[in-house]
Design a protein around this motif. Structure first.
Motif, PDB file in Angstrom:
ATOM      1  N   VAL A 127      -2.349   5.495   3.767  1.00 10.32           N
ATOM      2  CA  VAL A 127      -1.257   4.553   3.513  1.00 10.32           C
ATOM      3  C   VAL A 127      -0.711   3.968   4.813  1.00 10.32           C
ATOM      4  N   LEU A 128      -0.776   4.738   5.889  1.00  8.52           N
ATOM      5  CA  LEU A 128      -0.322   4.226   7.179  1.00  8.52           C
ATOM      6  C   LEU A 128      -1.264   3.142   7.692  1.00  8.52           C
ATOM      7  N   THR A 172      -0.559   0.029   5.678  1.00 12.31           N
ATOM      8  CA  THR A 172       0.695  -0.580   6.142  1.00 12.31           C
ATOM      9  C   THR A 172       0.495  -1.292   7.470  1.00 12.31           C
ATOM     10  N   GLU A 194      -1.198  -4.591   6.979  1.00  8.50           N
ATOM     11  CA  GLU A 194      -0.285  -5.605   6.440  1.00  8.50           C
ATOM     12  C   GLU A 194       0.624  -6.160   7.539  1.00  8.50           C
ATOM     13  N   ILE A 195       1.133  -5.262   8.378  1.00  3.36           N
ATOM     14  CA  ILE A 195       1.991  -5.703   9.491  1.00  3.36           C
ATOM     15  C   ILE A 195       1.200  -6.576  10.457  1.00  3.36           C
TER      16      ILE A 195
END
Length: 206
Positions: free
Chosen positions: A131-132, A135, A138-139
């Motif tokens: 999940v990191l 994320t 996405e960033i």
């Protein structure tokens, strides 16, 4: 007469399990409700434990999780139910053993902290996705999208490229994850404790 005595705790356990199911589903599907949900969620199981015993609290917890699964995400239902169900049970266990408020909140927070880390590890194993990492990607995409804007405001390309490095982002996230998770655990369990004890006082359970 004996059967009636046994029926009452079972009925109440079922009622509180149903309440927990509603909270789990709402927490799963309504992001804005998430923090409120995790504050409220320990209460049904704590109520069963403080009014009856551990056996009925565990039964209510298992029932709530099983009923929640068809209505939402399997992993989320189990992780939410187990984490905050155990938090509620731990809270009442501390009450029954005359633990201080500080110790009670710390024990509750430890449950949330360890569960959060465990859920993260298990999710990576089951889904194969970090999940990191997701994320960070996405960033990175957002930064890439506005790269020109940043450069026009004086940001150097080298700094922007550093920000776009997903591996670097994941490393930073993993560095701060334990601290932020612990702070979140303390804050959420503090409010959960205050909320639960205020309800208990109204029913003369404290």
């Amino acid at each position: 007469m004996k059967n009636n005595i046994k029926l009452n705790p079972l009925v109440e356990s079922a009622m509180f399990a149903a309440l927990a199911v509603i909270v789990i589903i709402a927490t799963t599907y309504l992001p804005a409700f998430y923090f409120i949900g995790i504050i409220v969620l320990p209460l049904p199981f704590a109520f069963v434990y403080i009014k009856h015993n551990f056996k009925y609290a565990a039964l209510a917890l298992a029932t709530a999780i099983l009923i929640s699964i068809p209505f939402g995400d399997l992993f989320t239902a189990i992780s939410l139910g187990l984490t905050y169900g155990i938090v509620g049970i731990v809270m009442v266990y501390c009450f029954k053993n005359d633990e201080s408020v500080l110790n009670t909140i710390i024990f509750m927070a430890v449950v949330v902290f360890l569960s959060t880390i465990l859920v993260y590890k298990i999710s990576v194993l089951i889904t194969g996705k970090d999940v990191l990492q997701v994320t960070a990607k996405e960033i990175s995409n957002i930064i890439q999208k506005y790269k020109g804007v940043y450069e026009s405001h004086g940001a150097s390309s080298s700094k922007i490229n550093t920000l776009l490095d997903e591996n670097n982002m994941v490393y930073i996230m993993k560095m701060i994850m334990p601290g932020t998770t612990f702070v979140f655990s303390i804050v959420s369990t503090y409010f959960s404790y205050r909320f639960s004890t205020s309800i208990f006082k109204k029913f003369n359970y404290t």
